[in-house]
Design an enzyme around this catalytic site. Structure first.
Site, PDB file in Angstrom:
ATOM      1  N   SER A 111       0.842  -1.190   0.000  1.00  0.00           N
ATOM      2  CA  SER A 111       0.000   0.000   0.000  1.00  0.00           C
ATOM      3  C   SER A 111       0.878   1.242   0.000  1.00  0.00           C
ATOM      4  O   SER A 111       2.015   1.215   0.492  1.00  0.00           O
ATOM      5  CB  SER A 111      -0.858  -0.033   1.265  1.00  0.00           C
ATOM      6  N   SER A 112       0.326   2.342  -0.494  1.00  0.00           N
ATOM      7  CA  SER A 112       1.101   3.581  -0.560  1.00  0.00           C
ATOM      8  C   SER A 112       1.416   4.147   0.825  1.00  0.00           C
ATOM      9  O   SER A 112       2.235   5.065   0.947  1.00  0.00           O
ATOM     10  CB  SER A 112       0.359   4.627  -1.391  1.00  0.00           C
ATOM     11  N   CYS A 113       0.793   3.601   1.873  1.00  0.00           N
ATOM     12  CA  CYS A 113       1.072   4.129   3.219  1.00  0.00           C
ATOM     13  C   CYS A 113       2.434   3.686   3.753  1.00  0.00           C
ATOM     14  O   CYS A 113       2.833   4.092   4.840  1.00  0.00           O
ATOM     15  CB  CYS A 113      -0.035   3.769   4.195  1.00  0.00           C
ATOM     16  N   TYR A 140       0.131  -0.865   9.993  1.00  0.00           N
ATOM     17  CA  TYR A 140      -0.107  -1.513   8.693  1.00  0.00           C
ATOM     18  C   TYR A 140       1.103  -1.293   7.781  1.00  0.00           C
ATOM     19  O   TYR A 140       1.567  -2.204   7.106  1.00  0.00           O
ATOM     20  CB  TYR A 140      -1.365  -0.897   8.082  1.00  0.00           C
ATOM     21  N   LYS A 144       3.582  -4.026   5.879  1.00  0.00           N
ATOM     22  CA  LYS A 144       3.737  -4.061   4.419  1.00  0.00           C
ATOM     23  C   LYS A 144       5.190  -3.841   4.004  1.00  0.00           C
ATOM     24  O   LYS A 144       5.651  -4.416   3.021  1.00  0.00           O
ATOM     25  CB  LYS A 144       2.806  -3.029   3.765  1.00  0.00           C
ATOM     26  N   HIS A 183     -12.617   2.421   3.811  1.00  0.00           N
ATOM     27  CA  HIS A 183     -11.878   3.571   3.272  1.00  0.00           C
ATOM     28  C   HIS A 183     -12.864   4.633   2.798  1.00  0.00           C
ATOM     29  O   HIS A 183     -14.052   4.397   2.678  1.00  0.00           O
ATOM     30  CB  HIS A 183     -10.976   3.118   2.126  1.00  0.00           C
TER      31      HIS A 183
HETATM   32  O1  GFB Z   1      -9.597   6.126   2.999  1.00  0.00           O
HETATM   33  P1  GFB Z   1      -8.922   6.565   4.236  1.00  0.00           P
HETATM   34  O2  GFB Z   1      -9.405   5.993   5.511  1.00  0.00           O
HETATM   35  O3  GFB Z   1      -7.407   6.233   4.019  1.00  0.00           O
HETATM   36  O4  GFB Z   1      -9.048   8.167   4.371  1.00  0.00           O
HETATM   37  P2  GFB Z   1      -5.982   6.908   4.157  1.00  0.00           P
HETATM   38  C1  GFB Z   1      -8.671   9.026   3.343  1.00  0.00           C
HETATM   39  C2  GFB Z   1      -9.048  10.465   3.702  1.00  0.00           C
HETATM   40  O5  GFB Z   1     -10.480  10.579   3.611  1.00  0.00           O
HETATM   41  C3  GFB Z   1      -8.664  10.945   5.095  1.00  0.00           C
HETATM   42  C4  GFB Z   1     -10.971  11.250   4.754  1.00  0.00           C
HETATM   43  O6  GFB Z   1      -8.224  12.285   5.027  1.00  0.00           O
HETATM   44  C5  GFB Z   1      -9.986  10.866   5.849  1.00  0.00           C
HETATM   45  O7  GFB Z   1     -10.069  11.788   6.921  1.00  0.00           O
HETATM   46  N1  GFB Z   1     -12.355  10.840   4.988  1.00  0.00           N
HETATM   47  C6  GFB Z   1     -13.436  11.657   4.891  1.00  0.00           C
HETATM   48  C7  GFB Z   1     -12.790   9.615   5.350  1.00  0.00           C
HETATM   49  N2  GFB Z   1     -14.553  11.007   5.228  1.00  0.00           N
HETATM   50  C8  GFB Z   1     -14.188   9.723   5.507  1.00  0.00           C
HETATM   51  C9  GFB Z   1     -14.924   8.583   5.917  1.00  0.00           C
HETATM   52  O8  GFB Z   1     -16.121   8.581   6.089  1.00  0.00           O
HETATM   53  N3  GFB Z   1     -14.201   7.424   6.096  1.00  0.00           N
HETATM   54  C10 GFB Z   1     -12.839   7.364   5.902  1.00  0.00           C
HETATM   55  N4  GFB Z   1     -12.211   6.194   6.072  1.00  0.00           N
HETATM   56  N5  GFB Z   1     -12.122   8.461   5.554  1.00  0.00           N
HETATM   57  C11 GFB Z   1      -5.394   4.469   4.615  1.00  0.00           C
HETATM   58  C12 GFB Z   1      -4.587   3.700   5.605  1.00  0.00           C
HETATM   59  O9  GFB Z   1      -5.166   5.792   4.842  1.00  0.00           O
HETATM   60  O10 GFB Z   1      -5.036   4.214   3.283  1.00  0.00           O
HETATM   61  C13 GFB Z   1      -4.479   2.296   5.229  1.00  0.00           C
HETATM   62  O11 GFB Z   1      -5.154   3.891   6.869  1.00  0.00           O
HETATM   63  C14 GFB Z   1      -4.200   2.060   3.758  1.00  0.00           C
HETATM   64  O12 GFB Z   1      -3.461   1.733   5.983  1.00  0.00           O
HETATM   65  C15 GFB Z   1      -5.087   2.915   2.885  1.00  0.00           C
HETATM   66  O13 GFB Z   1      -2.874   2.340   3.464  1.00  0.00           O
HETATM   67  C16 GFB Z   1      -4.760   2.807   1.412  1.00  0.00           C
HETATM   68  O14 GFB Z   1      -5.529   7.175   2.766  1.00  0.00           O
HETATM   69  O15 GFB Z   1      -5.911   8.076   5.075  1.00  0.00           O
END
Ligand code: GFB
Length: 316
Positions: A111-113, A140, A144, A183
């Protein structure tokens, strides 16, 4: 370029019931190979003995490690032990026994993280381990990174053709639509849809809306995996993205349009933003001759179509 011919090969998709694994099973139907899968109720990939025993019986020629404990920003911070342990166990169990039974090709997905929080944008593969990680997903990310390093170590010590790919944020059929644990694409698609059906006047989006993200449709990811299996054999992990990112605010507007929701969007800054930006530099892959085909607009339309046809079957 060294090539691997999939014709007649037995390819095990570890994690076939997940979003990426499911898309891969589907994509591999276009190759002349046999796909092997095993249900997670029958084989716990975190268990070393069980995984070794299963692999020694089924002896695939090639493996894609798409199995993982995954989740969004909230799930990552809630279950650090599970995200770290489960993902390290899955990677190390499959990679070690894969080497022992002489697997010809193995593709590990990350993953890109994995990249440092302050990495220069767009992020090249060489940015790995050059700085501290983003705290919301470091558990995570460390698992990875261990997977990438296992592939490199087994390649160096035993000559195994083990490679790894790092996708940007993915979305598509088979996603996890849990309102808290998934996500952002799945969470917003569902939230806008539910608000439309219930006639609610506003939808809340987490954070400030300022972070930028790059989104790749899962069928494109599956296609990139097949491309890499066939055409790539190298030490470095390979980024997989579209080269285009947008703010969460812009993304939320797009999801709103896809769902045809007419209410307002409000932001909840008490929820974490996570990494400010993580646009991948995918030039290593595009220089090899692969690029993503699905625009975000088209991908979101297909995503919503799938959601409507499958909800409430959509896992949550
Ligand atoms: O998709 P997400 O959880 O992944 O969040 P990350 C991306 C952005 O969307 C963050 C915003 O800035 C969140 O604050 N966001 C807005 C939301 N509304 C929502 C919502 O309802 N749900 C969620 N989930 N986010 C993940 C990593 O990070 O990326 C994992 O935690 C993995 O480990 C994945 O690498 C690809 O991009 O922040």
């Amino acid at each position: 370029m060294k090539t691997y011919n999939l014709r007649g090969k037995r390819v095990w998709i570890a994690g076939h019931s997940g979003m990426v694994g499911g898309a891969l099973v589907h994509r591999l139907q276009r190759e002349e190979c046999e796909t092997i899968t095993v249900d997670h109720h029958r084989l716990d990939l975190r268990c070393q003995e069980a995984t070794a025993a299963w692999l020694k019986i089924h002896r695939p020629d090639a493996i894609v490690v798409a199995a993982a404990r995954v989740g969004g920003i909230h799930a990552n911070s809630n279950w650090p032990a599970d995200f770290l342990f489960d993902n390290i166990a899955i990677a190390s169990n499959i990679i070690r026994v894969g080497c022992e039974i002489g697997v010809e090709k193995l593709l590990f997905l990350g993953s890109s993280c994995i990249y440092p929080r302050d990495a220069a944008q767009p992020i090249a593969e060489s940015a790995l381990l050059t700085g501290p990680l983003e705290p919301t997903n470091e558990w995570y990310a460390i698992a990875k990174i261990a997977g990438i390093k296992l592939c490199q170590a087994f390649r160096r010590q035993y000559g195994c053709d083990f490679i790894s790919a790092m996708p940007t944020n993915l979305y598509g059929p088979g996603d996890n639509f849990h309102p808290e644990n998934g996500h952002v694409p799945a969470a917003l698609l569902r939230r806008f849809h539910d608000a439309k059906i219930a006639g609610r006047p506003e939808v809340t989006v987490w954070g400030t809306g300022q972070p930028r993200r790059e989104f790749l449709f899962v069928d494109d990811m599956a296609d990139a995996c097949v491309f890499l299996l066939k055409h790539y054999s190298g030490d470095s992990h390979v980024n997989v993205g579209t080269g285009i990112d947008l703010t969460i605010r812009e993304f939320a507007e797009m999801v709103k349009r896809t769902v045809n929701y007419e209410g307002r969007i409000v932001y909840d800054p008490r929820r974490p933003d996570g990494m400010a930006r993580k646009l991948l530099d995918s030039s290593m892959l595009t220089d090899m001759g692969w690029k993503a085909r699905t625009s975000l607009e088209e991908g979101l339309a297909r995503y919503y179509e799938w959601f409507l046809a499958n909800f409430p079957v959509a896992r949550h």
